[in-house]
Design an enzyme around this catalytic site. Sequence first.
Site, PDB file in Angstrom:
ATOM      1  N   TYR B 155      54.442   7.378 -11.542  1.00  0.00           N
ATOM      2  CA  TYR B 155      54.702   7.594 -12.970  1.00  0.00           C
ATOM      3  C   TYR B 155      54.545   6.283 -13.745  1.00  0.00           C
ATOM      4  O   TYR B 155      53.929   6.262 -14.817  1.00  0.00           O
ATOM      5  CB  TYR B 155      56.120   8.165 -13.133  1.00  0.00           C
ATOM      6  CG  TYR B 155      56.449   8.629 -14.532  1.00  0.00           C
ATOM      7  CD1 TYR B 155      55.844   9.766 -15.068  1.00  0.00           C
ATOM      8  CD2 TYR B 155      57.387   7.954 -15.315  1.00  0.00           C
ATOM      9  CE1 TYR B 155      56.159  10.210 -16.349  1.00  0.00           C
ATOM     10  CE2 TYR B 155      57.709   8.383 -16.590  1.00  0.00           C
ATOM     11  CZ  TYR B 155      57.092   9.515 -17.104  1.00  0.00           C
ATOM     12  OH  TYR B 155      57.407   9.947 -18.368  1.00  0.00           O
ATOM     13  N   ILE B 188      65.607   9.709 -23.206  1.00  0.00           N
ATOM     14  CA  ILE B 188      65.780  10.654 -24.296  1.00  0.00           C
ATOM     15  C   ILE B 188      66.532  11.882 -23.777  1.00  0.00           C
ATOM     16  O   ILE B 188      66.323  12.327 -22.638  1.00  0.00           O
ATOM     17  CB  ILE B 188      64.415  11.081 -24.876  1.00  0.00           C
ATOM     18  CG1 ILE B 188      63.574   9.840 -25.248  1.00  0.00           C
ATOM     19  CG2 ILE B 188      64.602  11.993 -26.100  1.00  0.00           C
ATOM     20  CD1 ILE B 188      64.180   8.923 -26.314  1.00  0.00           C
TER      21      ILE B 188
END
Lengths: 79, 246
Positions: B155, B188
């Site tokens: 990632y 988030i």
Amino acid sequence: MNEKLVSVLAEVFNLQPDQIVPELTKENVGSWDSLKQMDLVISLERQYGVTLQVEDIIQLVSVAKIAEVLKRKGVDLGD
Amino acid sequence: MEIKGAVALVTGGANGLGLAIATFLSEQGAHVVVGDLDEDALSGLGGEFDHHVLDVTCPDNVTKVVNDIVKKHGRIDILVNNAGVIFNEPLVNIMNPEGMIHDYTRFRNSIAVNLDSVFLMTGAVVEHMIKGRTKGCIVNISSISARGNEGQTAYSAAKSGVNAMTVTWSKELGRMGIRCNAIAPGFINTGSTNSALTETTINHIVANTPVRRLGEAKEVAQAVVSVISNDFINGTILEVNGGITI
């Protein structure tokens, strides 16, 4: 050669004005890559108020061809 | 760029962060088209957005969907490359002697979903922008992990690649009036964050974030709108992370 066109091409390709001759082709100019082609398109469009389509853009492979395309677009190069 | 009236394509826009971005762009007056692989979520959007089933890792599907959108709307002014999947796997898992080293197939899959997808989508959309002389804007959703984050080899690599492509394209395409920027969110408050991280980890993150909370999806959407609106922002990786560094 049209002075304005010589000036535009000399600036785009970072050449001296006397190097801009009709016979000059993409193959003769080391810096004339696909990114420079985009610079060329934007400069021609700005200077002459024309819009170049993809079919026009792929023909811009020599000074002579550039002049030919511009004339076809209605640009008066004075010759 | 004037967002009102612009045609905006948001990938992965049926859920979470993508949906927040799509919604906020729509609130600013954009004609939003959502592309997503999740057909159930797309159905759940009802008539709010024009939407397409979109596999951002499939070149043929990407080309078809982009062509269909341009055919219907005439152009795409804004592309938000949001589709991606958080993926956690360290290079070495010493607790798993049989499969100690990061699985290569999973590495490739993560790169495909998080990096190749951005390449495919942007290429397909920019081709139309160039041909149609659209002075468009590309916004790539990167991540704080682009800095390198333990436990996220693939990632992090993918998001770092996204940042590099963002800067490269900003330099290549700026001359044609096409800008490219990235938003790099920190942590988030979305479903994917909450499913990827344990409660203990989230508490640790909050404690180490100067503003002492997770970000909200709308705050990322506001950043997306900011970089689209300002025509002099180009090649920027805008971090939206409450001040945390990893």
